[in-house]
Enzyme design. Structure first.
Site, PDB file in Angstrom:
ATOM      1  N   TYR A  84      70.363   0.100  13.763  1.00 50.87           N
ATOM      2  CA  TYR A  84      70.084  -0.129  12.349  1.00 50.87           C
ATOM      3  C   TYR A  84      69.623  -1.575  12.181  1.00 50.87           C
ATOM      4  O   TYR A  84      70.227  -2.503  12.678  1.00 50.87           O
ATOM      5  CB  TYR A  84      71.257   0.244  11.458  1.00 50.87           C
ATOM      6  CG  TYR A  84      72.622  -0.402  11.699  1.00 50.87           C
ATOM      7  CD1 TYR A  84      72.992  -0.975  12.900  1.00 50.87           C
ATOM      8  CD2 TYR A  84      73.569  -0.409  10.670  1.00 50.87           C
ATOM      9  CE1 TYR A  84      74.247  -1.549  13.081  1.00 50.87           C
ATOM     10  CE2 TYR A  84      74.817  -0.972  10.837  1.00 50.87           C
ATOM     11  CZ  TYR A  84      75.143  -1.546  12.050  1.00 50.87           C
ATOM     12  OH  TYR A  84      76.390  -2.107  12.226  1.00 50.87           O
TER      13      TYR A  84
ATOM     14  N   HIS B  87      73.769   8.801   6.572  1.00 48.95           N
ATOM     15  CA  HIS B  87      74.966   8.095   7.046  1.00 48.95           C
ATOM     16  C   HIS B  87      75.688   7.285   5.977  1.00 48.95           C
ATOM     17  O   HIS B  87      76.344   6.280   6.282  1.00 48.95           O
ATOM     18  CB  HIS B  87      74.611   7.186   8.241  1.00 48.95           C
ATOM     19  CG  HIS B  87      74.264   7.979   9.478  1.00 48.95           C
ATOM     20  ND1 HIS B  87      73.420   7.508  10.447  1.00 48.95           N
ATOM     21  CD2 HIS B  87      74.650   9.204   9.891  1.00 48.95           C
ATOM     22  CE1 HIS B  87      73.283   8.403  11.413  1.00 48.95           C
ATOM     23  NE2 HIS B  87      74.031   9.453  11.085  1.00 48.95           N
TER      24      HIS B  87
ATOM     25  N   TYR C  49      74.668   5.299   3.742  1.00 46.47           N
ATOM     26  CA  TYR C  49      74.118   4.014   3.327  1.00 46.47           C
ATOM     27  C   TYR C  49      73.386   4.192   1.989  1.00 46.47           C
ATOM     28  O   TYR C  49      73.331   5.287   1.434  1.00 46.47           O
ATOM     29  CB  TYR C  49      73.199   3.460   4.416  1.00 46.47           C
ATOM     30  CG  TYR C  49      73.944   3.145   5.703  1.00 46.47           C
ATOM     31  CD1 TYR C  49      75.029   2.258   5.697  1.00 46.47           C
ATOM     32  CD2 TYR C  49      73.593   3.737   6.924  1.00 46.47           C
ATOM     33  CE1 TYR C  49      75.725   1.964   6.869  1.00 46.47           C
ATOM     34  CE2 TYR C  49      74.290   3.447   8.097  1.00 46.47           C
ATOM     35  CZ  TYR C  49      75.356   2.567   8.068  1.00 46.47           C
ATOM     36  OH  TYR C  49      76.047   2.290   9.219  1.00 46.47           O
TER      37      TYR C  49
ATOM     38  N   ARG D  79      64.846   9.279   8.466  1.00 53.87           N
ATOM     39  CA  ARG D  79      66.079   9.855   9.000  1.00 53.87           C
ATOM     40  C   ARG D  79      66.810  10.502   7.828  1.00 53.87           C
ATOM     41  O   ARG D  79      67.111   9.846   6.829  1.00 53.87           O
ATOM     42  CB  ARG D  79      66.929   8.752   9.634  1.00 53.87           C
ATOM     43  CG  ARG D  79      67.719   9.233  10.815  1.00 53.87           C
ATOM     44  CD  ARG D  79      68.384   8.083  11.536  1.00 53.87           C
ATOM     45  NE  ARG D  79      68.884   8.520  12.839  1.00 53.87           N
ATOM     46  CZ  ARG D  79      69.715   7.821  13.580  1.00 53.87           C
ATOM     47  NH1 ARG D  79      70.137   6.638  13.175  1.00 53.87           N
ATOM     48  NH2 ARG D  79      70.129   8.276  14.744  1.00 53.87           N
TER      49      ARG D  79
ATOM     50  N   ARG E  34      73.499  15.567  22.012  1.00 54.67           N
ATOM     51  CA  ARG E  34      74.075  15.155  23.316  1.00 54.67           C
ATOM     52  C   ARG E  34      73.516  16.045  24.426  1.00 54.67           C
ATOM     53  O   ARG E  34      74.224  16.598  25.239  1.00 54.67           O
ATOM     54  CB  ARG E  34      75.602  15.176  23.266  1.00 54.67           C
ATOM     55  CG  ARG E  34      76.220  14.159  24.213  1.00 54.67           C
ATOM     56  CD  ARG E  34      77.621  13.750  23.828  1.00 54.67           C
ATOM     57  NE  ARG E  34      78.495  14.873  23.593  1.00 54.67           N
ATOM     58  CZ  ARG E  34      78.995  15.660  24.542  1.00 54.67           C
ATOM     59  NH1 ARG E  34      78.725  15.442  25.809  1.00 54.67           N
ATOM     60  NH2 ARG E  34      79.770  16.676  24.226  1.00 54.67           N
TER      61      ARG E  34
ATOM     62  N   ARG F  64      73.502   8.942  23.263  1.00 60.36           N
ATOM     63  CA  ARG F  64      74.446   8.884  24.391  1.00 60.36           C
ATOM     64  C   ARG F  64      73.853   9.338  25.736  1.00 60.36           C
ATOM     65  O   ARG F  64      74.075   8.648  26.747  1.00 60.36           O
ATOM     66  CB  ARG F  64      75.716   9.663  24.021  1.00 60.36           C
ATOM     67  CG  ARG F  64      76.540   8.936  22.966  1.00 60.36           C
ATOM     68  CD  ARG F  64      77.682   9.757  22.439  1.00 60.36           C
ATOM     69  NE  ARG F  64      77.228  10.884  21.636  1.00 60.36           N
ATOM     70  CZ  ARG F  64      78.010  11.834  21.154  1.00 60.36           C
ATOM     71  NH1 ARG F  64      79.300  11.800  21.403  1.00 60.36           N
ATOM     72  NH2 ARG F  64      77.517  12.802  20.415  1.00 60.36           N
TER      73      ARG F  64
ATOM     74  N   CYS G 103      79.584   1.809  28.957  1.00 65.15           N
ATOM     75  CA  CYS G 103      79.553   3.266  29.094  1.00 65.15           C
ATOM     76  C   CYS G 103      80.451   3.675  30.248  1.00 65.15           C
ATOM     77  O   CYS G 103      80.503   3.006  31.280  1.00 65.15           O
ATOM     78  CB  CYS G 103      78.113   3.718  29.349  1.00 65.15           C
ATOM     79  SG  CYS G 103      77.943   5.447  29.850  1.00 65.15           S
TER      80      CYS G 103
HETATM   81 FE1  SF4 Z   1      78.506   9.277  27.027  1.00 62.80          FE
HETATM   82 FE2  SF4 Z   1      78.748   6.917  28.184  1.00 62.80          FE
HETATM   83 FE3  SF4 Z   1      78.970   7.096  25.573  1.00 62.80          FE
HETATM   84 FE4  SF4 Z   1      80.890   8.137  27.133  1.00 62.80          FE
HETATM   85  S1  SF4 Z   1      80.331   5.982  26.953  1.00 62.80           S
HETATM   86  S2  SF4 Z   1      79.930   9.072  25.334  1.00 62.80           S
HETATM   87  S3  SF4 Z   1      79.683   8.802  28.873  1.00 62.80           S
HETATM   88  S4  SF4 Z   1      77.164   7.515  26.765  1.00 62.80           S
END
Ligand code: SF4
Ligand code: ADP
Length: 697
Positions: A61, A173, A175, A223, A297, A320, A361
């Site tokens: 953002y 979201h 906003y 969006r 995802r 993600r 991550c």
């Molecule tokens: Fe996925 Fe990595 Fe985020 Fe966990 S930290 S949700 S494995 S992108």
């Protein structure tokens, strides 16, 4: 290897207004905890995704004005010329790999308290701050609306000057723009409130003005949430949203569709599976001829192809999956889909933004370290010697160390005491809702299976003598940690049952080993992350009365950082689990748990027959200590280098164990300046002249 023709559609270019993406992989805007504070780290990270094959890479953002600021949550910004220069760091990196760069223009409204800039936030009414700050917004009058439109236009022009290719109008979201669309919240009596036509007016104006300002060279995206809220039965309600969408369907160059319920859109894998948005947006493509992107995802190329072929979306949006594997598109392109590092849906990435620190991550230890440590998600520094490395313990830390060392070219022996590798993820993945955590093991096991230089020995519990017998040049101990039966009272670890009572308490290890309680059970949670709630669910499924108690003021308190606390609490309540907050466990005699209020100290009793202590862990460093002991505690006297990693070093989250194993492998033969271990990204004060700092240097 070459690409499987079944996936060709994912690599078909697509025209988005005046620009064309080379493929269908679209990194939608996602927060990073870097934003305007750490532009170099950010640019290198976004550039890495472009290198990994993402056709479009967006910002987080991106604030259009100082009256929309979110610290401690770090946004990007397009407030002035210095922001153009900072943004160019990113767009240059993204363009270097033939990808398009997108900027999401953002105005927070009642979600921003502007604690840094101290500007008054504007919203459609004098609304309370939506995230709990004791601040209200100013109700926007006509001149405020004119100001907002001008700020938005100026920010769009700056985005264009910064070489962005796609500019977003951000209308979801919770906003500001989402509030204008909201039929309940928007009670304005002027031409911006009331009828649907009035409530969409500001968004329509912004789309038109953004197109007018930058549309000759940049695509304009919106969006937008396809639903209102999930209905009581969990079914989507599209209602007026569909009419609203139909009204604006032709206006932008691209629709980025999500849903109102963030807990589903950003859902953790415990509650939300791949492709969860589809039922909410199945009407979208039939109403617009503009390209559509959405998230889910997505990590399976088959699912991606199916989404496009069935007309759910044109572009595969990902936050993600692109964090867990920046090279996901490149791997599909190369026909190497087995090598995809699949996101486990833990939302540790989101915790960076929640806490105000750079993203990390669980699956990808290099995330956020691209600039500061120079780490690449797919390339390792070649080995610096010919030594053999023994890794003891095949949990996340040991597996990642072995994988990364193997990739460096080292000969590696991995010894694991049990019948399977995986350590804690193998055990935790068998608990309710946790199955996707097994991907931490699966990815590494798959990679190791392709490395002839790594040997894995299962059912190999090593003693210090065994370690010496291997004759390795380097030994790294990754033997993990065990859950304690005690609690930490603020000063020391202390038991809650007296030694003489003959009463036992359970630990999470007992539960995961299949040693289960019978009868009414209390889960006592001092850990505060997911495990206490997950174990409560497991015991409840056995049919027992369950009480969840914690000294924290919320269920699974730390999950506030991973955007799942609301869901965890409502889930436990739905299961009929009793919840006791802000109370610490003083004692247990096999029939009664004595609790003390954290604030008043007042005690109360709960009648339960069992207690599961989800408190802290004790490092399992017996082997490490024995090796040191055998060398008079002087590591220099050992015939190998010795290190400990992961939970054996310091118990923490899985992401920390993976990072620790990866770091060990990277730095094994590389001298590291422990005094200055990383590059520090921060506002550069530049040069001075006559003792004064030069502005914007
Ligand atoms: Fe996925 Fe990595 Fe985020 Fe966990 S930290 S949700 S494995 S992108
Ligand atoms: P981490 O999260 O740090 O990787 P885990 O607890 O998940 O730690 O994994 C530790 C692993 O080490 C477990 O799989 C355990 O079976 C293994 N282990 C513990 N002690 C030994 C030992 N002496 N020899 C071989 N493996 C061991």
């Amino acid at each position: 290897m070459t690409r499987d023709p079944r996936y060709d559609i994912l690599f078909k270019p697509l025209k988005i207004g005046p620009v064309t993406t080379k493929n269908r992989f679209f990194q939608v805007p996602h927060c990073t905890g870097m934003g305007f504070i750490r532009p170099r780290m950010l640019a290198e990270m976004r550039g890495m995704k472009a290198e990994g094959g993402w056709g479009v890479v967006c910002t987080e953002y991106n604030s259009i004005h100082p009256s929309s600021e979110d610290l401690k949550h770090v946004s990007s910004s397009l407030w002035d010329d210095s922001d153009i220069r900072a943004s160019r760091l990113m767009t240059d990196k993204v363009h270097a790999h033939g990808a398009l760069a997108g900027a999401e223009l953002w105005y927070g409204g009642s979600r921003s308290a502007n604690m840094m800039t101290r500007e008054v936030a504007l919203d459609l009414d004098s609304l309370p701050n939506a995230v709990g700050h004791p601040f209200q917004t100013r109700a926007m009058d006509k001149s405020d609306i004119r100001d907002l439109r001008r700020w938005h236009r100026k920010a769009a022009l700056r985005a264009k000057e910064a070489e962005f290719d796609i500019v977003y109008v951000y209308a979801t979201h919770g906003y500001l723009l989402a509030n204008f669309l909201d039929p309940v919240r928007n009670t304005r009596g002027d031409e911006y409130g009331g009828s649907m036509e009035n409530r969409t007016r500001l968004i329509r104006e912004l789309i038109e003005e953004t197109k007018d300002a930058v549309g000759d060279r940049c695509a304009v995206a919106v969006r937008f949430a396809a639903d209102e809220q999930a209905g009581e039965d969990g079914k989507p309600i599209t209602g007026e949203r569909r009419d609203m969408f139909e009204m604006m369907a032709h206006m932008p160059d691209l629709w980025d569709i999500n849903i109102a319920n963030y807990d589903v859109e950003m859902g953790v894998s415990r509650f939300t599976k791949e492709g969860a948005l589809e039922p909410y947006m199945d009407f979208v493509k039939s109403v617009t001829d503009k390209p559509v992107v959405t998230v889910g995802r997505f990590t399976s190329p088959d699912t991606m192809v199916s989404q496009i072929k069935r007309g759910v979306t044109d572009l595969i949006g990902a936050a993600r999956p692109s964090i867990a594997d920046p090279f996901l598109p490149a791997k599909i392109e190369a026909g190497d889909v087995n090598a995809i590092r699949e996101c486990i849906g833990c939302n540790i990435c989101y915790s960076g933004d929640s806490i105000g620190v750079p993203i990390r991550c669980t699956q990808n230890p290099t995330m956020g370290e691209e600039w500061r440590k120079g780490w690449h998600p797919e390339k390792m520094n070649p080995k610096g010697g010919d030594g053999r490395v023994l890794v003891v313990g095949g949990g996340p830390a040991g597996l990642e160390a072995a994988r990364a060392l193997g990739k460096r070219g080292y000969d590696v022996i991995l010894a694991e005491a049990s019948r399977q590798v995986g350590g804690r993820v193998l055990r935790e993945a068998s608990l309710p809702g946790m199955s996707e955590y097994i991907r931490v093991k699966n990815y590494r096991e798959q990679q190791l299976s392709e490395m002839p230089n790594v040997e894995i020995f299962l059912e190999s519990f090593l003693s210090a003598q065994d370690v010496h017998a291997v004759g390795a040049d380097h030994v790294v101990i990754a033997t993990g940690a065990n859950w304690r039966a005690e609690r930490f009272n603020g000063n020391e670890y202390t038991p809650v049952v007296t030694n003489s009572s003959g009463v036992d308490v359970f630990t999470p290890d007992d539960i995961m080993d299949g040693k289960l309680p019978n009868g009414p059970t209390m889960i006592y949670d001092e850990d505060g992350y997911y495990l206490g709630g997950v174990i409560a669910e497991k015991i409840r499924h056995l049919g027992h009365d369950v009480t969840y108690a914690t000294p924290a003021d919320a269920v699974s308190k730390w999950t506030e950082n991973t955007s799942e606390s609301w869901r965890v609490r409502s889930h436990l309540m739905t299961l009929g689990i009793k919840i006791v907050l802000s109370k610490s466990l003083q004692s247990f005699d096999g029939q009664t748990a004595m609790l003390a209020c954290e604030f008043s100290g007042q005690t109360s009793e709960v009648n339960v027959e069992n207690i599961v202590m989800v408190t802290q862990r004790r490092t399992n460093d017996t082997l490490y200590q024995a090796l040191l002991e055998g060398a008079d505690r002087d590591p220099g006297k050992l015939p190998f280098t010795l290190a400990r990693i992961g939970d054996c070093d310091a118990p923490a989250i899985i992401a920390a164990a993976i990072y620790s194993g990866h770091r060990y492998a990277r730095e094994l033969d590389v001298p590291v300046d422990v005094d200055e271990p990383l590059r520090h990204d921060r506002t550069d004060v530049g040069e001075t002249k006559d003792g004064e700092y030069l502005q914007n240097a």
